[in-house]
Design an enzyme around this catalytic site. Structure first.
Site, PDB file in Angstrom:
ATOM      1  N   ASN A 189       0.870  -1.179   0.000  1.00  0.00           N
ATOM      2  CA  ASN A 189       0.000   0.000   0.000  1.00  0.00           C
ATOM      3  C   ASN A 189       0.907   1.229   0.000  1.00  0.00           C
ATOM      4  O   ASN A 189       1.472   1.575   1.033  1.00  0.00           O
ATOM      5  CB  ASN A 189      -0.888  -0.052   1.259  1.00  0.00           C
ATOM      6  CG  ASN A 189      -1.732   1.202   1.415  1.00  0.00           C
ATOM      7  OD1 ASN A 189      -1.811   2.030   0.508  1.00  0.00           O
ATOM      8  ND2 ASN A 189      -2.370   1.349   2.573  1.00  0.00           N
ATOM      9  N   TRP A 190       1.050   1.829  -1.166  1.00  0.00           N
ATOM     10  CA  TRP A 190       1.981   2.961  -1.288  1.00  0.00           C
ATOM     11  C   TRP A 190       1.405   4.245  -0.681  1.00  0.00           C
ATOM     12  O   TRP A 190       2.102   5.241  -0.574  1.00  0.00           O
ATOM     13  CB  TRP A 190       2.326   3.205  -2.753  1.00  0.00           C
ATOM     14  CG  TRP A 190       3.209   2.152  -3.363  1.00  0.00           C
ATOM     15  CD1 TRP A 190       3.620   0.976  -2.783  1.00  0.00           C
ATOM     16  CD2 TRP A 190       3.818   2.189  -4.664  1.00  0.00           C
ATOM     17  NE1 TRP A 190       4.431   0.285  -3.645  1.00  0.00           N
ATOM     18  CE2 TRP A 190       4.564   0.998  -4.823  1.00  0.00           C
ATOM     19  CE3 TRP A 190       3.798   3.100  -5.723  1.00  0.00           C
ATOM     20  CZ2 TRP A 190       5.290   0.702  -5.974  1.00  0.00           C
ATOM     21  CZ3 TRP A 190       4.510   2.798  -6.881  1.00  0.00           C
ATOM     22  CH2 TRP A 190       5.256   1.616  -7.000  1.00  0.00           C
ATOM     23  N   LYS A 191       0.123   4.252  -0.359  1.00  0.00           N
ATOM     24  CA  LYS A 191      -0.543   5.451   0.176  1.00  0.00           C
ATOM     25  C   LYS A 191      -0.260   6.637  -0.771  1.00  0.00           C
ATOM     26  O   LYS A 191      -0.212   6.441  -1.979  1.00  0.00           O
ATOM     27  CB  LYS A 191      -0.098   5.714   1.606  1.00  0.00           C
ATOM     28  CG  LYS A 191      -0.263   4.449   2.467  1.00  0.00           C
ATOM     29  CD  LYS A 191      -0.109   4.669   3.917  1.00  0.00           C
ATOM     30  CE  LYS A 191      -0.277   3.335   4.640  1.00  0.00           C
ATOM     31  NZ  LYS A 191      -0.235   3.439   6.081  1.00  0.00           N
ATOM     32  N   HIS A 205      -9.687   1.352   4.750  1.00  0.00           N
ATOM     33  CA  HIS A 205      -8.424   1.525   5.492  1.00  0.00           C
ATOM     34  C   HIS A 205      -8.678   2.475   6.664  1.00  0.00           C
ATOM     35  O   HIS A 205      -9.451   3.425   6.540  1.00  0.00           O
ATOM     36  CB  HIS A 205      -7.354   2.097   4.552  1.00  0.00           C
ATOM     37  CG  HIS A 205      -5.990   2.066   5.169  1.00  0.00           C
ATOM     38  ND1 HIS A 205      -5.599   2.972   6.120  1.00  0.00           N
ATOM     39  CD2 HIS A 205      -4.963   1.198   5.013  1.00  0.00           C
ATOM     40  CE1 HIS A 205      -4.356   2.675   6.512  1.00  0.00           C
ATOM     41  NE2 HIS A 205      -3.960   1.599   5.847  1.00  0.00           N
ATOM     42  N   GLU A 237      -7.024   4.811   7.845  1.00  0.00           N
ATOM     43  CA  GLU A 237      -6.744   6.227   7.578  1.00  0.00           C
ATOM     44  C   GLU A 237      -7.957   6.893   6.933  1.00  0.00           C
ATOM     45  O   GLU A 237      -8.247   8.064   7.192  1.00  0.00           O
ATOM     46  CB  GLU A 237      -5.495   6.344   6.677  1.00  0.00           C
ATOM     47  CG  GLU A 237      -4.234   6.101   7.488  1.00  0.00           C
ATOM     48  CD  GLU A 237      -3.044   5.620   6.682  1.00  0.00           C
ATOM     49  OE1 GLU A 237      -3.066   5.703   5.440  1.00  0.00           O
ATOM     50  OE2 GLU A 237      -2.076   5.153   7.322  1.00  0.00           O
ATOM     51  N   GLU A 239      -5.742  -4.948  10.371  1.00  0.00           N
ATOM     52  CA  GLU A 239      -4.739  -3.920  10.636  1.00  0.00           C
ATOM     53  C   GLU A 239      -5.097  -3.166  11.915  1.00  0.00           C
ATOM     54  O   GLU A 239      -5.912  -2.237  11.885  1.00  0.00           O
ATOM     55  CB  GLU A 239      -4.703  -2.904   9.487  1.00  0.00           C
ATOM     56  CG  GLU A 239      -4.325  -3.482   8.148  1.00  0.00           C
ATOM     57  CD  GLU A 239      -3.751  -2.408   7.224  1.00  0.00           C
ATOM     58  OE1 GLU A 239      -2.646  -2.596   6.742  1.00  0.00           O
ATOM     59  OE2 GLU A 239      -4.410  -1.377   7.022  1.00  0.00           O
ATOM     60  N   GLY A 251       2.153   2.213  10.889  1.00  0.00           N
ATOM     61  CA  GLY A 251       3.179   3.257  10.802  1.00  0.00           C
ATOM     62  C   GLY A 251       3.847   3.594  12.123  1.00  0.00           C
ATOM     63  O   GLY A 251       4.520   4.622  12.225  1.00  0.00           O
ATOM     64  N   SER A 269       2.895  -2.096  10.490  1.00  0.00           N
ATOM     65  CA  SER A 269       4.321  -2.215  10.814  1.00  0.00           C
ATOM     66  C   SER A 269       4.902  -3.578  10.471  1.00  0.00           C
ATOM     67  O   SER A 269       5.785  -4.071  11.167  1.00  0.00           O
ATOM     68  CB  SER A 269       4.571  -1.858  12.286  1.00  0.00           C
ATOM     69  OG  SER A 269       4.250  -0.509  12.514  1.00  0.00           O
ATOM     70  N   GLY A 308       2.651  -1.185   4.328  1.00  0.00           N
ATOM     71  CA  GLY A 308       2.688   0.233   3.982  1.00  0.00           C
ATOM     72  C   GLY A 308       4.130   0.686   3.782  1.00  0.00           C
ATOM     73  O   GLY A 308       4.740   0.441   2.746  1.00  0.00           O
ATOM     74  N   GLY A 309       4.688   1.313   4.800  1.00  0.00           N
ATOM     75  CA  GLY A 309       6.027   1.909   4.725  1.00  0.00           C
ATOM     76  C   GLY A 309       7.072   0.998   4.103  1.00  0.00           C
ATOM     77  O   GLY A 309       7.839   1.431   3.218  1.00  0.00           O
TER      78      GLY A 309
HETATM   79  P1  PGA Z   1       2.520   0.313   7.678  1.00  0.00           P
HETATM   80  O1  PGA Z   1       1.095   0.555   7.000  1.00  0.00           O
HETATM   81  O2  PGA Z   1       3.048  -0.983   7.111  1.00  0.00           O
HETATM   82  O3  PGA Z   1       3.346   1.499   7.267  1.00  0.00           O
HETATM   83  O4  PGA Z   1       2.308   0.227   9.144  1.00  0.00           O
HETATM   84  C1  PGA Z   1       0.230  -0.519   6.717  1.00  0.00           C
HETATM   85  C2  PGA Z   1      -1.044   0.008   6.135  1.00  0.00           C
HETATM   86  O5  PGA Z   1      -1.479   1.094   6.538  1.00  0.00           O
HETATM   87  O6  PGA Z   1      -1.665  -0.629   5.264  1.00  0.00           O
END
Ligand code: PGA
Length: 249
Positions: free
Chosen positions: A12-14, A96, A98, A166, A172, A212, A233-234
């Site tokens: 997930n590149w956001k 998600h 977010e 998640e 993050g 994470s 994500g990251g």
């Molecule tokens: P993260 O994000 O791996 O940076 O914690 C995961 C996500 O939000 O899908």
């Protein structure tokens, strides 16, 4: 891992990635992706789906990060599921945390979006996960169950839908639940799936872990029962990390 299920590693590149860097990263991830045990899915910003689809020519799956519940209309700034599909996506991440937080997306809305995704022929990756307060109050399983019940559309299992667990507080932050906490929630999700669909499909839905997830912890997380890959994500923005995560399944 669930027997008989092809695991999924989704990046997930956001809101990261311009054309040059995004294409270079995607090409590098794709090289060596053939014949892998896991299916690899990249979810870049919507602007990069079409160029990535062209450059990768099917070497990796592509997905959107959200879609609107309407097929089209006066929704400035939004994107319809059919547009993602048209650009080359086969999946879409929905619900998600977010988006649940920043745009107050309710589970009912997530379900409407998932229905739109299915109607357009996209596979929904529906995210669920508890905020930290609920974890501390011992309510994690209950919150996740409620999100599942309200977010999953009819036909989710037959369409190959994916559930991403998640925990909000793990996204993050570098913090993750203990392995037994992850195992417990994933088992409870599998159990709930059996209430919503026939046994065969309930056993085949991939339940991936996110929050994470990195090159260091991925192997032990993916080894747990009912963990069928990860939503990353990251670490999916760093070539070395995502390659190592893909290799650790
Ligand atoms: P993260 O994000 O791996 O940076 O914690 C995961 C996500 O939000 O899908």
């Amino acid at each position: 891992m669930t027997p008989g299920v092809r695991p999924l590693i989704a990046g997930n590149w956001k809101m990261h990635g311009l054309a040059a860097d995004g294409l270079a990263l995607a090409r590098a991830v794709a090289s060596g992706a053939a014949g892998l045990k896991a299916e690899v899915l990249l979810c870049p910003p919507a602007t990069l789906i079409a160029p990535l689809a062209q450059a990768l020519a099917g070497a990796l799956a592509l997905g959107g990060q959200d879609c609107h519940e309407a097929a089209k209309g006066a929704h400035t700034g939004d994107i319809a599921a059919a547009m993602l599909k048209d650009a080359g996506a086969t999946y879409v991440i929905l619900g998600h945390s977010e988006r649940r937080m920043a745009y107050r997306e309710t589970s009912h809305r997530v379900r409407a979006k998932a229905e739109a995704a299915l109607a357009a022929g996209l596979i929904p990756v529906v995210c669920v996960g508890e905020p930290e307060d609920d974890r501390l109050l011992g309510r994690a399983e209950e919150v996740v169950a409620e999100q599942m019940t309200e977010s999953l559309p009819e036909g989710f299992g037959t369409a190959g839908g994916v559930v991403a667990y998640e925990p909000v507080w793990a996204i993050g932050t570098g913090k993750i639940p203990t392995l037994s906490e992850i195992e417990e929630i994933h088992a409870s999700i599998r159990e709930l799936l059996h209430e919503y669909m026939d046994e065969e499909h309930a056993n085949l839905v991939r339940i991936v872990y996110g929050g994470s997830c990195n090159a260091t912890n991925a192997k032990s997380i993916f080894a747990l029962p009912n963990v069928d890959g990860g939503l990353v994500g990251g670490a999916s923005l760093q070539l070395d990390s995502i390659k190592e995560i893909i290799a650790s399944i």
